[in-house]
Write a protein that holds these residues in place. Sequence first.
Motif, short mmCIF file in Angstrom:
data_model
loop_
_atom_site.label_atom_id
_atom_site.label_comp_id
_atom_site.label_asym_id
_atom_site.label_seq_id
_atom_site.Cartn_x
_atom_site.Cartn_y
_atom_site.Cartn_z
N GLY A 1 0.83 -1.19 0.00
CA GLY A 1 0.00 0.00 0.00
C GLY A 1 0.86 1.24 0.00
O GLY A 1 1.91 1.28 0.65
N ILE A 2 0.45 2.26 -0.74
CA ILE A 2 1.14 3.55 -0.78
C ILE A 2 0.24 4.56 -0.11
O ILE A 2 -0.86 4.84 -0.58
CB ILE A 2 1.45 3.98 -2.22
N PHE A 3 0.70 5.08 1.02
CA PHE A 3 -0.10 6.01 1.80
C PHE A 3 0.58 7.38 1.85
O PHE A 3 1.82 7.47 1.84
CB PHE A 3 -0.30 5.49 3.22
N GLY A 4 -0.20 8.41 1.94
CA GLY A 4 0.36 9.75 2.04
C GLY A 4 -0.71 10.79 1.84
O GLY A 4 -1.84 10.50 1.43
N ALA A 5 -0.35 12.02 2.15
CA ALA A 5 -1.29 13.14 2.00
C ALA A 5 -1.58 13.40 0.54
O ALA A 5 -0.87 12.94 -0.36
CB ALA A 5 -0.70 14.38 2.66
N ASN A 6 -2.64 14.15 0.29
CA ASN A 6 -2.94 14.57 -1.07
C ASN A 6 -1.75 15.34 -1.65
O ASN A 6 -1.09 16.10 -0.95
CB ASN A 6 -4.19 15.45 -1.10
N ALA A 7 -1.48 15.12 -2.94
CA ALA A 7 -0.39 15.79 -3.66
C ALA A 7 0.99 15.40 -3.13
O ALA A 7 1.95 16.14 -3.29
CB ALA A 7 -0.55 17.31 -3.61
N SER A 8 1.10 14.23 -2.52
CA SER A 8 2.40 13.78 -1.99
C SER A 8 3.14 12.89 -2.97
O SER A 8 4.25 12.44 -2.68
CB SER A 8 2.20 13.03 -0.67
N GLY A 9 2.54 12.59 -4.13
CA GLY A 9 3.24 11.82 -5.15
C GLY A 9 2.76 10.39 -5.33
O GLY A 9 3.36 9.63 -6.10
N LYS A 10 1.67 10.02 -4.66
CA LYS A 10 1.20 8.63 -4.76
C LYS A 10 0.83 8.27 -6.20
O LYS A 10 1.22 7.23 -6.71
CB LYS A 10 0.00 8.43 -3.83
N THR A 11 0.07 9.14 -6.83
CA THR A 11 -0.35 8.86 -8.20
C THR A 11 0.83 8.89 -9.16
O THR A 11 0.88 8.12 -10.13
CB THR A 11 -1.41 9.88 -8.65
N ASN A 12 1.81 9.73 -8.89
CA ASN A 12 2.94 9.85 -9.81
C ASN A 12 3.81 8.60 -9.86
O ASN A 12 4.48 8.36 -10.88
CB ASN A 12 3.78 11.08 -9.44
N ILE A 13 3.84 7.82 -8.80
CA ILE A 13 4.61 6.58 -8.86
C ILE A 13 3.95 5.61 -9.82
O ILE A 13 4.61 4.89 -10.56
CB ILE A 13 4.81 5.96 -7.45
N ASN B 1 1.38 -5.84 -8.91
CA ASN B 1 1.42 -6.09 -7.48
C ASN B 1 1.60 -4.81 -6.66
O ASN B 1 2.05 -4.83 -5.53
CB ASN B 1 2.56 -7.08 -7.14
N VAL B 2 1.23 -3.66 -7.25
CA VAL B 2 1.30 -2.39 -6.54
C VAL B 2 -0.09 -1.77 -6.52
O VAL B 2 -0.76 -1.69 -7.54
CB VAL B 2 2.27 -1.41 -7.24
N THR B 3 -0.54 -1.34 -5.36
CA THR B 3 -1.88 -0.77 -5.22
C THR B 3 -1.81 0.57 -4.53
O THR B 3 -1.08 0.75 -3.56
CB THR B 3 -2.80 -1.70 -4.39
N GLU B 4 -2.58 1.52 -5.04
CA GLU B 4 -2.68 2.83 -4.39
C GLU B 4 -4.14 3.16 -4.20
O GLU B 4 -4.95 2.95 -5.10
CB GLU B 4 -2.03 3.92 -5.25
N GLU B 5 -4.50 3.67 -3.06
CA GLU B 5 -5.84 4.17 -2.84
C GLU B 5 -5.77 5.66 -2.57
O GLU B 5 -5.05 6.11 -1.69
CB GLU B 5 -6.52 3.44 -1.68
#
Length: 218
Positions: free
Chosen positions: A49-61, A212-216
């Motif tokens: 899981g990739i966790f972080g605040a909005n605009a922290s780069g989760k979608t960019n990975i 095998n990578v998931t982001e919410e």
Amino acid sequence: MIVDFTVSNFRSFRDMQTLSMNVEGPRLRHPSNFSLVDDERLAVLRSAGIFGANASGKTNILRALAAIQWIIVSSAGRKETQAIPPYEPFRLATKHAERPVTFEIEFVVPTGARYRYEVSFVRQRIVEERLISFARRSRAVVFERFEGDTWETIKFGGTLKGGTRKFPFFHNAAYLSRAGNDASSPDFIREIYKYFESLSYIVAGLETRLNNVTEEVS
């Protein structure tokens, strides 16, 4: 299966950042959450899981993973004068705006072989590309190209055997993209190409998946 993925100078990532799926500690906890690969030399998480605040780069990975997939699967189809679409350098520092975007990905294909692929590119050309094999417990360069190399000067290691090695390609295309989609290539090159071609996305509501990578996204 992705072991690790490193990004630099792409969108919000100015400096080198790595997403690692490698289990580096004792393999005693939650054994169902990882797979043993490469003759059990590596334990790789089955999901993360990739966790972080909005605009922290989760979608960019995830965008970076999509970009390297495009480089490998689709770049050979570009015309000579066309730009490389995933070239999106970090723009908040002037000195980075024209520098290469760099991706490095270590992965295991379905047959169990482990590789590392590295690519750096600017808007109109790929400036460096390399494939490394980890067969027989050693690190070996399969092929590599540097700034100024053409399809005629690309360098090959001793592990690239069987089938055709040299293929004409433009400076804005990856060698792996050109060779991987040709029936005369060595089988393992075609397997690598097919592995990246098989990476798929499922977008449903606020959830995005890549293998095998998931982001919410909240």
